[in-house]
Scaffold this motif. Structure first.
Motif, PDB file in Angstrom:
ATOM      1  N   SER A   7     -13.031   1.476   6.488  1.00 11.16           N
ATOM      2  CA  SER A   7     -12.520   2.001   5.228  1.00 11.16           C
ATOM      3  C   SER A   7     -13.273   1.353   4.079  1.00 11.16           C
ATOM      4  O   SER A   7     -13.864   0.277   4.223  1.00 11.16           O
ATOM      5  CB  SER A   7     -11.015   1.749   5.095  1.00 11.16           C
ATOM      6  N   CYS A  34      -8.929  11.572  -6.854  1.00 11.49           N
ATOM      7  CA  CYS A  34      -8.094  11.603  -5.644  1.00 11.49           C
ATOM      8  C   CYS A  34      -7.102  12.757  -5.684  1.00 11.49           C
ATOM      9  O   CYS A  34      -6.855  13.412  -4.668  1.00 11.49           O
ATOM     10  CB  CYS A  34      -7.326  10.298  -5.480  1.00 11.49           C
ATOM     11  N   TYR A  67      -9.350  10.152   1.139  1.00 11.51           N
ATOM     12  CA  TYR A  67      -8.309   9.251   0.643  1.00 11.51           C
ATOM     13  C   TYR A  67      -7.484   8.727   1.808  1.00 11.51           C
ATOM     14  O   TYR A  67      -7.110   9.471   2.701  1.00 11.51           O
ATOM     15  CB  TYR A  67      -7.420  10.012  -0.342  1.00 11.51           C
ATOM     16  N   CYS A  68      -7.169   7.430   1.775  1.00 14.00           N
ATOM     17  CA  CYS A  68      -6.312   6.825   2.809  1.00 14.00           C
ATOM     18  C   CYS A  68      -5.011   6.306   2.216  1.00 14.00           C
ATOM     19  O   CYS A  68      -3.937   6.692   2.659  1.00 14.00           O
ATOM     20  CB  CYS A  68      -7.043   5.694   3.523  1.00 14.00           C
ATOM     21  N   GLU A  69      -5.105   5.401   1.225  1.00 14.29           N
ATOM     22  CA  GLU A  69      -3.924   4.812   0.597  1.00 14.29           C
ATOM     23  C   GLU A  69      -4.349   4.125  -0.676  1.00 14.29           C
ATOM     24  O   GLU A  69      -5.533   4.095  -1.010  1.00 14.29           O
ATOM     25  CB  GLU A  69      -3.225   3.838   1.550  1.00 14.29           C
ATOM     26  N   GLU A  70      -3.366   3.553  -1.391  1.00 12.13           N
ATOM     27  CA  GLU A  70      -3.676   2.946  -2.684  1.00 12.13           C
ATOM     28  C   GLU A  70      -2.731   1.803  -3.027  1.00 12.13           C
ATOM     29  O   GLU A  70      -1.685   1.629  -2.398  1.00 12.13           O
ATOM     30  CB  GLU A  70      -3.606   4.005  -3.781  1.00 12.13           C
ATOM     31  N   ASN A 115       0.840  -1.190   0.000  1.00 11.87           N
ATOM     32  CA  ASN A 115       0.000   0.000   0.000  1.00 11.87           C
ATOM     33  C   ASN A 115       0.877   1.243   0.000  1.00 11.87           C
ATOM     34  O   ASN A 115       1.897   1.306   0.674  1.00 11.87           O
ATOM     35  CB  ASN A 115      -0.922   0.009   1.218  1.00 11.87           C
ATOM     36  N   TYR A 116       0.454   2.227  -0.746  1.00 17.24           N
ATOM     37  CA  TYR A 116       1.206   3.448  -0.952  1.00 17.24           C
ATOM     38  C   TYR A 116       0.321   4.630  -0.596  1.00 17.24           C
ATOM     39  O   TYR A 116      -0.848   4.658  -0.969  1.00 17.24           O
ATOM     40  CB  TYR A 116       1.633   3.518  -2.420  1.00 17.24           C
ATOM     41  N   VAL A 117       0.853   5.611   0.098  1.00 22.92           N
ATOM     42  CA  VAL A 117       0.120   6.841   0.412  1.00 22.92           C
ATOM     43  C   VAL A 117       0.682   7.933  -0.483  1.00 22.92           C
ATOM     44  O   VAL A 117       1.857   8.298  -0.373  1.00 22.92           O
ATOM     45  CB  VAL A 117       0.252   7.229   1.899  1.00 22.92           C
ATOM     46  N   SER A 118      -0.147   8.436  -1.381  1.00 22.26           N
ATOM     47  CA  SER A 118       0.303   9.438  -2.341  1.00 22.26           C
ATOM     48  C   SER A 118       0.397  10.814  -1.688  1.00 22.26           C
ATOM     49  O   SER A 118      -0.566  11.275  -1.065  1.00 22.26           O
ATOM     50  CB  SER A 118      -0.661   9.519  -3.524  1.00 22.26           C
TER      51      SER A 118
END
Length: 73
Positions: A33, A50, A15-18, A4-7
């Motif tokens: 979530s 996002c 938005y939390c992560e992707e 998981n990546y947080v932009s």
């Protein structure tokens, strides 16, 4: 297993992560979530909503409308 990546470019308050094909957003309940999964890349959605006009995102609008309505009982 995908990482998981947080932009740092995300503008949406929900938005939390992707991941490449998944976006995780704040959920409608405390400590929950939403997982928005795409068959292909989630990139177009991320760029449009996002990291762009998040107010037009159907998920953000749903969560914003619910926040205005108050807690679910």
């Amino acid at each position: 297993m995908p990482h998981n990546y947080v932009s740092p470019h995300a503008l949406c308050p929900f938005y939390c992560e992707e991941q490449p094909r998944v976006i995780f957003c704040e959920g409608p309940l405390p400590r929950s979530s939403l997982r928005l999964a795409f068959r292909g890349s989630a990139g177009p959605h991320k760029e449009a909503f996002c990291r762009g006009k998040w107010q037009s995102c159907p998920i953000a609008r749903m969560l914003w409308d619910q926040a205005d309505a108050g807690p679910i009982i």
